[in-house]
Design an enzyme around this catalytic site. Sequence first.
Site, short mmCIF file in Angstrom:
data_model
loop_
_atom_site.label_atom_id
_atom_site.label_comp_id
_atom_site.label_asym_id
_atom_site.label_seq_id
_atom_site.Cartn_x
_atom_site.Cartn_y
_atom_site.Cartn_z
N GLU A 121 2.28 1.93 -3.33
CA GLU A 121 1.26 2.55 -4.19
C GLU A 121 1.24 4.07 -3.97
OE1 GLU A 121 -2.65 4.17 -3.33
OE2 GLU A 121 -2.97 2.04 -2.90
N HIS A 122 1.33 4.51 -2.71
CA HIS A 122 1.34 5.96 -2.44
C HIS A 122 2.59 6.63 -2.98
CE1 HIS A 122 -1.89 7.07 0.59
NE2 HIS A 122 -2.14 5.80 0.32
N HIS A 165 0.83 -1.20 0.00
CA HIS A 165 0.00 0.00 0.00
C HIS A 165 0.87 1.27 0.00
CE1 HIS A 165 -2.97 2.67 2.45
NE2 HIS A 165 -3.08 2.92 1.16
N GLU A 180 -4.58 7.62 6.88
CA GLU A 180 -5.62 6.80 6.25
C GLU A 180 -6.03 5.69 7.22
OE1 GLU A 180 -4.36 5.36 2.44
OE2 GLU A 180 -6.16 4.17 2.13
#
Length: 1089
Positions: free
Chosen positions: A74-75, A71, A178
């Site tokens: 991905e950022h 994740h 998040e």
Amino acid sequence: MSESLNRGVARERIEDLERPALDDRAYRIITLRNKLEVLLIHDAKTDKASAALDVNVGSFSDAEDMPGIAHAVEHLLFMGTEKYPKENAYNQYLNAHSGHSNAYTASTSTNYYFELAASLSTPTNSKAPSPNATQESLPTLKDESPLWGALDRFGQFFVAPLFLEDTVDREIKAVDSENKKNLQSDSWRLHQLNKALSNPNHPYCHFSTGSWKTLHDDPIARGVKIRDEFIKFYSTHYSANRMKLVILGRESLDTLEEWADEIFSKVPNKDLPRKRWDNVSVYTENELLTQTFARPVFQSRSLELSFLYRDEEDLYESHPSRYLSHLIGHEGPGSILAYIKAKGWANGLGAGGSSMCPGSGLFNINVKLTEDGLTHYKEVTKVIFQYIAMIRAQPPQKWVVEEQIRMSEVDFRFKQKSPPSRTTSALGSVMQKPYDRKMLLSGPAVIRKFDAEAISQAMTYLRPDNFRLNIVSQEFPGGWDKKEKWYGTEYTSEKIPGDFLTEIKHAFENSAKERPADLHFPHKNEFIPNRLEVEKKEVDEPLKVPKLIRNDENVRTWYKKDDQFWVPKANVQIYLRTPLPHLTARTTAMSALYRDLVNDALVEYSYDADISGLVYDFSTHSTGLSITVQGYNDKLHVLLEKVLVSIRDLEAREDRFKILQDRLTRGFRNWDFGQPFHQIGTFSRFLKNEKAFLTDELLKELEGISAQDVQQFYPQILAQCHIEVMAHGNLYKEEALQITDLVEKTIKPKKLSPSQLPIRRTLIFPPGSSYVHERQLKDPANVNHCIEYSLYIGNSADRDLRAKILLLAQMTDEPAFNQLRTIEQLGYVVFSGGTFTDTWAGYRILIQSEKDCQYLEGRIEHFLTSFEKMLHEMKEDEFEGHKRAVVNKRLEKLKNLAQETSRFWSHIFSDTYDFLKADEDVKHIEPLSKQHLIDFFTHYISPRSTSRAKLSVHLVAQAKPKESTAEEHKLQAIQTVSTILAAENITPNTEKLRTRLLPLAFDPESLKTGDAVSNALLAHLSEDLKLGKEVVDKVLDEAKAALGLAVEKAVGGPVQIKDVHIWKAGLQMSTGVKPVKDLGEFMEGGAKL
Ligand SMILES: [Zn+2]
């Protein structure tokens, strides 16, 4: 033909994909020489282009000691590439071309996508893009197409990303925020609990979001270089042969192929295998036959049976699990739900199989329990097993599957377009699956054959020795003794007791005679549409305004026969206008119960329609009631009539009333435990409207309402109201009039005189005003504060002001996100933009953050001040680019019938009848000059303005971080000043600032006056850093706002709204909403007498 195409002579091209009947796109599948498979979509009429890239790696590949790394990668991938090193290059480019982007990380794939204007030129009102564009006239030049530039920036993420050192920590913060956003959300908490209790050797058990701890502190403590780990993950798992690319544009397939080749052939190929998890089971015998009781944040109750199932990727021609989910999830007569609902045990039920990854799958059955259902959870479980046994006792039923085949074919045949980025992103993920390439579009949707053998196998998984049981409740059974590691969910878990399991087995082995007779297969579905003809009359230009075909004293009918989508569907909207439902908090609560009772009574009847693509909705509003029926028009009138009769003849049964009252009460209570950024808008609206009720008030009323009260009340609503109907789609005018007659004859309302029609107005905030309204967040465990900072601009009917707000929103969109989220990392949720409610028009910035609202207030002011400078310095062509971008957005083409209906309806429902609003917006945006915007900004937005009107709502979290010590306060002050200086491109001098601040007291009391601290800062800025007066003033102002020093003593500072009622009474009201022109002018053939 170009060079690059000739080189790929031997390339295989698949173009004959199965497609919906109305699909006018062209498709081509190719594989680049680096084994990257690409789907090209040519859509000559699209106004938006898009691309998506799906990489076959996700959180199941996280390193065990670094959960969340997939994740985080991905950022980070967005943060600069060799060719485009600026970290916001991609977003800036997209923003300048009416675009946007997003990405998500799933278990086995990571999906990146964007969407932007398909062409550089602005379609004007009169000249919509020609529907008859020929191959010759298609754009082929790179600099004529926004898509090329976006593809080039996008492609570099997969060719040469930089993982810029100074962006790493910031993006981990974004991931951390998040995660904090999700911490109090039950769907995340309970999902993670299920994961945590699965086989520790299956990657499903891991935590996949990641946090500051897992991605920063822990690795550093182990001596690991974080950035190196990210690069390692990327180079280990990202490879061209694991990627699927989808490009959709107006360009020809040949041009798109050439571009894909040029950019994406450079993605390195490492020939990595597709990952599978065949030899590891999600549940082993350790985890099976376990019962878990978990305590949710929301007041919800549910029961879930989770069966170990299989991965059905290869069985897409028969989709066997859909046989089971169709029957078990059925809501009509004979179903599990109908049975347990009649017993008063349940409110809802869902069932379905999921292929979790290649090699694993689960089949879940979830029941929403009533209070009584919770105490009977064992009986509910047994009923489910009795039903499963009943369907297993029969061979797979061909007629059931034939109904499913028929419906899936009809749905696919008449599938309409969805927005381009949804199309590309979804297809990218579908391409990772082993579908026959010609079935890429149809495969996931269509059931092709009845495969009795595969269904029989599927049924064998649903056994009493192959499942887990989860019960979720705040009350039952209590004594939760364990805590889930990542979210802190309290739970207990143990093997299902032997006697209960024996009962389950017994229920499963019941003979047909022992099973309740009320459990049986569904009846034949009468709602499957047969009449699918569409009368297609080509028109030059689709009508933008529906026709008013009836306009009496008490009834209006709007009608438009579909002239562009050609589906055998229609949407009927009915609006019963009356002030009664919203007169008081009590009538509002009674109306809500009335709505719930009607919907509850219709569940069994409407289910067959629902699965046949025909749905209804019955809702209450502040200005009346609405009824909607949408779907295949063949049997629409049948459903509509039944809904109308149920609304008229409702019998408020005591047993159902109690259950629904409890559900609504919990719903209102749960509202307080939702996301702060979801809650805050309600408070803002509460302050903008003269009359509004908060859930607290409704809750109080709810307790005192009985079934009899509702039974007596609802006929009063229906007794007198104004009827407005809109019929849109594959219908004739006569049918629209018949539908109106049906409504009139069924409901038979008395005429509501115009003087009783509600007028929509909002409060006016006087120039130079500044209000703050503070509320405490009720969820004690939520750590996030939220601020909604709103500037009142004027009446939303003022087209010129509206145009300026839209343009301002476009211009600040990317910079606000970049400054407040990417650079300052205030929180994951950052929104900015225009707000228009009834007559209130304004601009707002919303942030959800662990930082307190005062600080956020300061950062927003800082952003607006720095944006003001950007605006002054903005080049003419950039300004024009923004105008083009917002015009493009306003003129965005409608993708399907439902979008057009909801556009029409929003104009009717808002009382404006402003059907040409988008065109009017464009007309008012086009003449705007930069000077207009500067004047507008100076007057309405700038923090320096003495004429602006501000309302700031602060939603303050209770879960404050522990009280800071004086030393921590000092550190925070130093950090704050450094951030502000950095934003001004000034190098801070931490040492000297420390020396200034160290001797000060910094206790909460002295901070309130703040003189000593301000003086120390002033001395630092002007003496240590020797900054000019202008800069010193600016930095000092911002720092004081950020540290909460300036608030109490500022001259003309904000007024705290304490007593909302008194405060509202002191304000004036706007003029009300009225139609943009006389309604008679909408009548066919002009005004009606
Ligand atoms: Zn994320």
